[in-house]
Write an enzyme that holds these catalytic residues in place. Structure first.
Site, PDB file in Angstrom:
ATOM      1  N   LYS A 196      25.990  37.471  47.592  1.00 44.31           N
ATOM      2  CA  LYS A 196      26.179  38.027  48.932  1.00 44.31           C
ATOM      3  C   LYS A 196      24.969  38.841  49.369  1.00 44.31           C
ATOM      4  O   LYS A 196      25.045  39.618  50.312  1.00 44.31           O
ATOM      5  CB  LYS A 196      27.431  38.913  48.954  1.00 44.31           C
ATOM      6  CG  LYS A 196      28.702  38.192  48.505  1.00 44.31           C
ATOM      7  CD  LYS A 196      29.874  39.132  48.342  1.00 44.31           C
ATOM      8  CE  LYS A 196      31.048  38.410  47.691  1.00 44.31           C
ATOM      9  NZ  LYS A 196      32.165  39.318  47.364  1.00 44.31           N
ATOM     10  N   ARG A 219      43.654  44.616  45.312  1.00 41.64           N
ATOM     11  CA  ARG A 219      43.329  44.170  46.673  1.00 41.64           C
ATOM     12  C   ARG A 219      44.539  43.549  47.328  1.00 41.64           C
ATOM     13  O   ARG A 219      45.365  42.938  46.666  1.00 41.64           O
ATOM     14  CB  ARG A 219      42.218  43.114  46.644  1.00 41.64           C
ATOM     15  CG  ARG A 219      41.086  43.401  45.679  1.00 41.64           C
ATOM     16  CD  ARG A 219      40.263  44.567  46.138  1.00 41.64           C
ATOM     17  NE  ARG A 219      39.760  44.329  47.464  1.00 41.64           N
ATOM     18  CZ  ARG A 219      38.652  43.661  47.737  1.00 41.64           C
ATOM     19  NH1 ARG A 219      37.924  43.184  46.775  1.00 41.64           N
ATOM     20  NH2 ARG A 219      38.270  43.484  48.968  1.00 41.64           N
ATOM     21  N   ARG A 221      30.767  51.487  58.123  1.00 46.84           N
ATOM     22  CA  ARG A 221      31.213  52.309  56.993  1.00 46.84           C
ATOM     23  C   ARG A 221      30.077  52.809  56.093  1.00 46.84           C
ATOM     24  O   ARG A 221      30.345  53.486  55.102  1.00 46.84           O
ATOM     25  CB  ARG A 221      32.241  51.533  56.180  1.00 46.84           C
ATOM     26  CG  ARG A 221      33.567  51.428  56.921  1.00 46.84           C
ATOM     27  CD  ARG A 221      34.557  50.540  56.201  1.00 46.84           C
ATOM     28  NE  ARG A 221      35.129  51.192  55.043  1.00 46.84           N
ATOM     29  CZ  ARG A 221      36.057  50.623  54.272  1.00 46.84           C
ATOM     30  NH1 ARG A 221      36.481  49.412  54.544  1.00 46.84           N
ATOM     31  NH2 ARG A 221      36.538  51.262  53.246  1.00 46.84           N
ATOM     32  N   PRO A 239      31.105  40.729  54.597  1.00 44.87           N
ATOM     33  CA  PRO A 239      30.762  39.339  54.597  1.00 44.87           C
ATOM     34  C   PRO A 239      30.725  38.808  53.157  1.00 44.87           C
ATOM     35  O   PRO A 239      30.173  39.444  52.269  1.00 44.87           O
ATOM     36  CB  PRO A 239      29.382  39.344  55.217  1.00 44.87           C
ATOM     37  CG  PRO A 239      29.324  40.579  56.036  1.00 44.87           C
ATOM     38  CD  PRO A 239      30.333  41.510  55.505  1.00 44.87           C
ATOM     39  N   GLU A 240      31.330  37.698  52.943  1.00 48.10           N
ATOM     40  CA  GLU A 240      31.262  37.010  51.648  1.00 48.10           C
ATOM     41  C   GLU A 240      30.204  35.908  51.767  1.00 48.10           C
ATOM     42  O   GLU A 240      29.474  35.868  52.750  1.00 48.10           O
ATOM     43  CB  GLU A 240      32.651  36.440  51.303  1.00 48.10           C
ATOM     44  CG  GLU A 240      33.754  37.493  51.387  1.00 48.10           C
ATOM     45  CD  GLU A 240      35.135  36.963  51.071  1.00 48.10           C
ATOM     46  OE1 GLU A 240      35.247  35.971  50.338  1.00 48.10           O
ATOM     47  OE2 GLU A 240      36.115  37.552  51.554  1.00 48.10           O
ATOM     48  N   ARG A 265      36.562  35.382  30.621  1.00 45.11           N
ATOM     49  CA  ARG A 265      37.592  36.382  30.919  1.00 45.11           C
ATOM     50  C   ARG A 265      38.974  35.742  30.821  1.00 45.11           C
ATOM     51  O   ARG A 265      39.816  35.896  31.715  1.00 45.11           O
ATOM     52  CB  ARG A 265      37.332  36.980  32.303  1.00 45.11           C
ATOM     53  CG  ARG A 265      36.014  37.763  32.341  1.00 45.11           C
ATOM     54  CD  ARG A 265      35.931  38.643  33.556  1.00 45.11           C
ATOM     55  NE  ARG A 265      37.150  39.415  33.749  1.00 45.11           N
ATOM     56  CZ  ARG A 265      37.427  40.100  34.863  1.00 45.11           C
ATOM     57  NH1 ARG A 265      36.573  40.122  35.851  1.00 45.11           N
ATOM     58  NH2 ARG A 265      38.549  40.771  34.970  1.00 45.11           N
TER      59      ARG A 265
END
Length: 297
Positions: free
Chosen positions: A58, A284, A131, A2-3, A174
Site C-alpha cells: 500500500k 476489525r 486523521r 486506501p488498500e 500462520r
DNA sequence: CACTTGACCTGTCCGC
DNA sequence: TGCGGACAGGTCAAGT
C-alpha cells in the site's frame, strides 16, 4: 487507508499526470506528515524531476532524478490529489461541468491538506489526510527496497510471484491463526486490507474466524483466485470509496457498488438472500453471510 | 505464540 | 440541539 486497488489507481493516475514534472516548492502543514529535515528537502526534493511512480503493497513511491524517492503511506484517510495549473483547466473546470457527483474534494488546499508540492508549470499535488496517520518521507532510492517494512512485505497478489505454492506457504506460516487476521498481515500477502479481506472470504465461502490449518487445500485454491479476482475488479472500478478515498484527479471509485458484504449489514446475501451480519474479527469490523460462511466448529 | 488493546488523529453517526 | 460514546479503509508496540 486506501488498500492495494486504491493505491494502484492513484499510481496509474499520477504516472500519467506528474511524470517529467519538476518540483518547484513544498509546503507543509503538519510536521509529522513529512519528517525530513529542511536541508534534505532543499537539497534532494526542490528542483528535482519526477522519473516514475510505482507501488509496493500500500506504499506509493515517486522516484526523482536527485537519486531520492518520495515514499508515501496514506494509512486510513490519506489522499493524493493533483490539480493542474489554471491555464490548462483548473479547479473550477474540473469540479464544475461534467462530473458533478464523482468528486469529494472542493478547492484545494483545504483544512486536511498536510503537504503541498508545486511543480514548475504551476500544477500542484496535494497530500490531504484528515486523521494525520499518513506520512511522506524522502529516502535515497537505492535504500528504499532495504527499509525494514519494505523488506518484510509478502508477495504482491497481482504479480506472477503469487503462485498457489507461494500462497499456501505464506499462509501456513500462520497456520494456527484465524484466516482474517492472516489476510490482513502484510508480511503474508502485501496490500489486502479490511474491505478486500471480507470480500475475498465471502467469495470463497470461508468464515473469517476459521484457523488456517483447518482450511482444506482446494478451498485455499479458491481463496487465492478470489483474492486476485476481487483486487483486479476493484482496480478496474477505480477502487472503493466508502468514506473519503479519491483518486489522483479527486474522483471516487465505484467498487462499493460491486461489494457483496462490506458495508452491507442487514442487506441480503447476493448468493442465498439471508441478511449480511457484522461481527468483530481480528479487532476489525467484519462482514459475513452466516449461511454461506459456516462458523468453524 | 496468538490475540487484544492502546496509540496515533479527526470526523461522523447514533442513541439518549 | 447537545453530549457522550462507538466507530472508521492501517500499522506498530506493549500487554495478556
Amino acid at each position: 487507508m486506501p488498500e492495494l486497488p486504491e493505491v494502484e489507481t492513484i499510481r496509474i493516475g499520477l504516472q500519467k499526470l506528474i511524470r517529467g514534472k519538476r518540483i518547484e516548492s513544498v509546503d507543509f502543514d503538519w510536521q509529522k506528515s513529512f519528517p525530513n529535515s529542511p536541508s534534505d528537502i532543499k537539497q534532494f526534493l526542490l528542483g528535482a524531476t519526477v522519473l516514475d511512480v510505482s507501488r509496493r503493497a500500500k506504499v506509493l513511491l515517486i522516484s526523482l532524478n536527485s537519486g531520492y524517492s518520495l515514499v508515501i503511506h496514506l494509512k486510513m484517510t490519506g489522499q493524493l490529489v493533483y490539480v493542474p495549473s489554471t491555464q490548462d483547466g483548473g479547479a473550477e473546470d474540473r469540479f464544475g461541468a461534467g462530473h458533478p457527483n464523482d468528486s469529494l474534494v472542493g478547492a484545494l488546499p483545504d483544512k486536511s491538506t498536510r503537504v503541498t508540492i508545486s511543480f514548475h508549470d504551476h500544477s500542484k499535488l496535494f497530500f490531504n489526510d484528515q486523521r494525520k496517520f499518513g506520512w511522506v518521507r524522502l529516502i535515497p532510492s537505492v535504500e528504499v527496497p532495504h527499509i525494514d517494512f519494505m523488506k518484510r512485505f509478502g508477495p504482491e497478489p497481482l504479480e506472477k510471484e503469487f503462485t498457489q505454492t507461494i500462497f499456501e506457504n505464506q499462509v501456513m506460516r500462520r497456520s494456527k491463526s484465524r484466516i482474517k487476521s492472516v489476510l490482513l498481515d502484510q508480511t503474508v500477502i502485501a496490500g489486502i486490507g479490511n474491505i478486500y479481506a471480507d470480500e475475498s472470504l465471502w467469495a470463497s465461502k470461508i468464515h473469517p474466524e476459521t484457523r488456517v490449518q483447518n482450511i482444506p487445500n482446494n478451498t485455499l485454491k479458491i481463496l487465492r483466485k478470489a483474492i486476485i479476482d476481487v483486487l483486479t475488479l476493484s482496480i478496474d472500478k477505480g477502487g472503493s470509496t466508502n468514506k473519503n478515498y479519491v483518486n489522483a484527479e479527486g474522483k471516487k471509485g465505484s467498487y462499493m457498488d460491486f461489494a457483496h458484504v462490506y458495508n452491507r449489514t442487514n442487506q441480503p446475501c447476493d448468493r442465498c438472500g439471508s441478511p449480511i451480519k457484522k461481527i468483530r474479527s481480528a479487532g476489525r469490523g467484519t462482514h459475513i453471510c452466516t449461511v454461506c460462511q459456516k462458523e468453524p466448529s
